[in-house]
Motif scaffolding. Structure first.
Motif: not given
Length: 238
Positions: A114, A123, A125-129, A158, A160, A200, A202, A237
């Motif tokens: 990405r 860049t 890495a993020v993850s929605r919580r 989002d 980190n 980002a 995701r 990803a």
């Protein structure tokens, strides 16, 4: 990045450095290294600080890691980005920075893909919580008049994940222009201030920061139930 003191994880870190905190049959840093090796990474620089000799001694005795390891020791704590100042000249133009105290099944190769697709300076890495708020949240206007109230809403953020892809030609001038402690959020802020692209990646993944006792217990439970995803095939990803 394996240089933290692990103060929130005491007494586990009174003797062992945080990267050597056992998850089950191996310490967290070894789990992470085996994972990235399984995803095609061939070289890693271990940036150490507290109890550096123990990290190096342990990893030096681990067979079949599948990685060419080198080590850099910070003479004093300089943050998760400050350590890059001394080693950036020896890195490829595109490289990854990973925190050594995270248990995850994330796709690090996908983060780099990405990053290159977007030609970004950095860049993350993020993850929605979703984070439930156990109170009523009041919404006010500029004159402190109540315009609404939400009872126990869920905030979506989002998160980190502590995994970054960077491009040396973009970040090296920023690193050279700073002194003292520099954490990754500081580096990101400086890149944004200089109009560099920060993107980002995701990721839908499992992720445990073992810096606290409660999270360490969750990480151990997840790993004990099925270690394979943390050592082998990645999540994707997006």
């Amino acid at each position: 990045m394996a240089g933290g003191f692990g103060t929130r994880l005491r007494p586990h870190t009174d003797i062992l450095p945080k990267p050597l905190t056992p998850i089950d049959d191996m310490p967290i840093v070894e789990v992470l290294l085996r994972r990235i090796a399984a995803q095609g990474v061939t070289q890693a620089v271990i940036c150490t600080g507290a109890k550096a000799q123990l990290v190096r001694a342990y990893l030096g005795e681990v067979p079949d890691l599948g990685l060419d390891l080198t080590y850099h020791r910070d003479p004093e704590p300089r943050g998760t980005a400050g350590a890059l100042r001394d080693i950036v000249d020896d890195l490829e133009d595109d490289f990854l920075v990973l925190n050594a105290d995270v248990l995850t099944d994330a796709d690090v190769a996908g983060i780099m893909a990405r990053h290159r697709d977007r030609q970004a300076a950095l860049t993350l890495a993020v993850s929605r919580r979703d984070w439930p708020i156990p109170y009523g949240v009041v919404e006010c206007d500029e004159e402190d008049l109540v315009v609404g109230i939400r009872e126990k809403p869920v905030a979506t953020v989002d998160l980190n994940l502590g995994m970054y892809a960077l491009t040396r030609r973009f970040v090296e001038p920023v690193l050279a222009a700073t002194e003292g402690r520099l954490d990754m959020p500081d580096l990101i802020a400086s890149l944004l201030a200089s109009d560099q692209a920060v993107s980002a990646a995701r990721i839908a993944c499992r992720w445990y920061d073992v810096g606290r006792e409660s999270d360490l217990l969750k990480a151990r439970e997840a790993y004990a139930a099925d270690p394979a995803p943390f050592l082998g095939a990645p999540a994707v990803a997006g």
